[in-house]
Design an enzyme around this catalytic site. Structure first.
Site, mmCIF file in Angstrom:
data_model
loop_
_atom_site.group_PDB
_atom_site.id
_atom_site.type_symbol
_atom_site.label_atom_id
_atom_site.label_comp_id
_atom_site.label_asym_id
_atom_site.label_seq_id
_atom_site.Cartn_x
_atom_site.Cartn_y
_atom_site.Cartn_z
ATOM 1 N N ARG A 13 4.022 -29.358 -4.771
ATOM 2 C CA ARG A 13 3.920 -30.048 -6.070
ATOM 3 C C ARG A 13 2.578 -30.734 -6.280
ATOM 4 O O ARG A 13 2.488 -31.783 -6.879
ATOM 5 C CB ARG A 13 5.088 -31.035 -6.231
ATOM 6 C CG ARG A 13 6.413 -30.306 -6.327
ATOM 7 C CD ARG A 13 7.555 -31.201 -6.060
ATOM 8 N NE ARG A 13 7.485 -31.759 -4.720
ATOM 9 C CZ ARG A 13 8.438 -32.489 -4.162
ATOM 10 N NH1 ARG A 13 9.506 -32.784 -4.834
ATOM 11 N NH2 ARG A 13 8.300 -32.934 -2.937
ATOM 12 N N GLY A 43 -4.745 -4.855 -3.818
ATOM 13 C CA GLY A 43 -5.684 -3.836 -4.299
ATOM 14 C C GLY A 43 -4.950 -2.636 -4.839
ATOM 15 O O GLY A 43 -4.023 -2.145 -4.226
ATOM 16 N N VAL A 84 2.164 13.770 -4.579
ATOM 17 C CA VAL A 84 1.594 14.841 -3.759
ATOM 18 C C VAL A 84 0.067 14.808 -3.772
ATOM 19 O O VAL A 84 -0.586 15.748 -3.337
ATOM 20 C CB VAL A 84 2.128 16.228 -4.211
ATOM 21 C CG1 VAL A 84 3.633 16.322 -4.000
ATOM 22 C CG2 VAL A 84 1.806 16.509 -5.677
ATOM 23 N N ASP A 129 0.806 -1.226 0.000
ATOM 24 C CA ASP A 129 0.000 0.000 0.000
ATOM 25 C C ASP A 129 0.839 1.277 0.000
ATOM 26 O O ASP A 129 0.448 2.283 0.580
ATOM 27 C CB ASP A 129 -0.971 0.034 1.201
ATOM 28 C CG ASP A 129 -1.764 -1.248 1.318
ATOM 29 O OD1 ASP A 129 -2.259 -1.709 0.279
ATOM 30 O OD2 ASP A 129 -1.866 -1.791 2.429
ATOM 31 N N VAL A 133 -8.805 -3.911 -0.760
ATOM 32 C CA VAL A 133 -9.425 -5.221 -0.966
ATOM 33 C C VAL A 133 -10.447 -5.518 0.128
ATOM 34 O O VAL A 133 -11.547 -5.967 -0.130
ATOM 35 C CB VAL A 133 -8.338 -6.332 -1.003
ATOM 36 C CG1 VAL A 133 -8.978 -7.714 -1.036
ATOM 37 C CG2 VAL A 133 -7.436 -6.148 -2.214
#
Ligand code: IMP
Length: 454
Positions: A139, A39, A439, A12, A322
């Site tokens: 696997r 997200g 900004v 984030d 999210v």
């Protein structure tokens, strides 16, 4: 050439905006790890797009690739593609045949295990990320290429699903539903495979990307999450299950380390700290119920800190893209950033959100930690030791709230002087140049110092 974008903190950091900004010069934007836990919001033509899987470049007509290091939930993938199409876009998304598929039992088990783990829970997004990577390493995973081949798909499901069913039922005492039913899964995922094939979406990722580079195209490698939640270099076990660090960009795409190393690696830094999830956070301000360890509603220095935390959280819109969860916030943590600069080998930095801190009288940073009577400059390797660290705070004079759009237009020198002092301190400590300063939320609200593709 390649430009790799890496989160230098806990996710984030505003990577989407930087990918979006520099992505203009890129022809292809490839994600190299993670899945629909990531997200990102892209603002384009006054419209906001919230994506969690599709690379943000796809909003701007770039080819978006999900590399082999990603875990792909086809339901999310097609939902996002369909939504973008409904809004008039034509996303061109390719998916690595070697990428692993998130199946409904992975999501179910993610939720069940998180509840079971209590104090060890990472506070996951419950998207099935961890269980899918577990199966990859074990696997017994199902790969995107397997969806195109019904016989292989059925064979793999018949092997793995009874194990998952038994795990859910016998170990966790859950009641397995159709997420654990072979026939249901086979039908649903075979159809996803048909759609992937019909739309010509699958690629051999490394070969595809190398060819584009050889043809002279610019490739952007987009990391999700951040260095401190990397499975190897992060605050284990409160981490995600992949490698957001720059090394992941080679393993997760099939491009050689020498190819990625010839390009640029840009560390994205948020001017303060935010965190969704559990575990320690030495520079945390206040706290968030359910995420801050032993939270009692009155952390740190008490009410003032809680107020400051709420101010930064609200100004910065620090609520998960999210999950919508409020994020924990804190001062910038320099030992965390020094660790990130080394692990990733940053060639440049993009520092975001300096506008969010505007208006504060004083801005602090955790310059170093005090651990067992000694000053340490980087993160200790165990999370328990990290939890014992006390931040040594350094104080900076705050900067005023100004017209940030004007600042973005005028350039670096228009940034308030105190903010520049802060930015230059960070760059000096990390030994990397500042390429961009965020900004505001839109990509126009960015002061561009360097364009890595030029
Ligand atoms: P998972 O990736 O869903 O397994 O979650 C593992 C940890 O990573 C949790 O602490 C999440 O909050 C965190 N996490 C996962 N994705 C992101 C992200 O995109 N931003 C910030 N934190 C994330």
């Amino acid at each position: 050439m390649t430009v790799t974008i890496v989160g230098s903190q806990l996710g984030d950091e505003g990577k989407g905006g930087v990918v979006d900004l520099y992505g203009d010069a890129a022809d292809v934007v490839a994600r190299y790890q993670g899945g629909d836990n990531a997200g990102h919001t892209v603002v384009h033509g006054g419209e906001k797009y919230k994506l969690s899987l599709v690379p943000s470049g796809a909003v701007r007509g770039k080819v978006g690739v999900l590399g082999n290091g990603c875990v792909v939930n086809p339901e999310t993938l097609f939902d996002e593609i369909d939504t973008l199409r409904e809004r008039g876009l034509e996303p061109d998304v390719r998916v690595a045949e070697r990428a692993h598929v998130i199946l409904p039992y992975h999501r179910a088990l993610d939720g069940i295990e998180e509840d079971e783990k209590e104090d060890l829970a990472a506070g996951t997004t419950k998207r099935g990320i961890g269980p899918t990577y577990e199966d990859k390493a074990g696997r017994r995973g199902i790969r995107v290429g397997d969806l195109l081949d019904p016989d292989t798909l059925r064979e793999r499901l018949e092997y793995v699903v009874p194990q998952k069913r038994a795990l859910a039922k016998e170990v966790f005492g859950a009641d397995p539903d159709e997420a654990f039913d072979v026939d249901h899964l086979f039908e649903t995922y075979r159809e996803y495979g048909e759609r992937l094939a019909e739309e010509g979406m699958t690629v051999d990722c490394g070969t595809y990307l190398q060819k584009r580079i050889d043809d002279g195209d610019n490739v952007m490698l987009e990391g999700a999450q951040g260095t401190s939640i990397d499975i190897d270099h992060g605050i284990y076990p409160y981490v995600t299950s992949s490698n957001p660090t720059a090394g992941g960009a080679t393993v997760g795409t099939g491009l050689g380390p020498t190819v990625v190393g010839q390009g640029e690696v840009i560390g994205i830094v948020k001017a303060y700290l935010s965190r969704v999830g559990t575990g320690p956070l030495p520079t945390e301000l206040g706290g968030v119920e359910g995420q801050t360890p032993d939270y009692d509603g009155d952390q740190g220095a008490g009410e003032d800190e809680e107020e400051l935390a709420t101010y930064i959280r609200d100004e910065g819109g620090e609520y998960g893209t999210v999950t919508g969860r409020p994020r924990r916030v804190g001062w910038l943590d320099m030992p965390m950033l020094r660790h990130a600069a080394r692990a990733n080998g940053f060639t440049g930095l993009a520092i975001n959100h300096i506008d969010v801190l505007a208006g504060l009288e004083e801005v602090r940073v955790g310059h170093s930690y005090e651990l067992e009577g000694e000053e340490v400059l980087t993160m200790p390797p165990t999370t328990e030791k990290w939890g014992d660290c006390e931040a040594n705070l350094k104080s900076f004079d705050g900067w005023a709230d100004v017209d940030w759009s004007e600042v973005a237009e005028k350039g670096y020198e228009a940034i308030p002087e105190n903010a520049r002092t802060y930015l230059e301190y960070v760059a000096d400590e990390l030994g990397a140049s500042i390429y961009a300063i965020g900004v505001g939320p839109g990509r126009e609200e960015t002061v561009v110092v360097e364009n890595p593709y030029e």
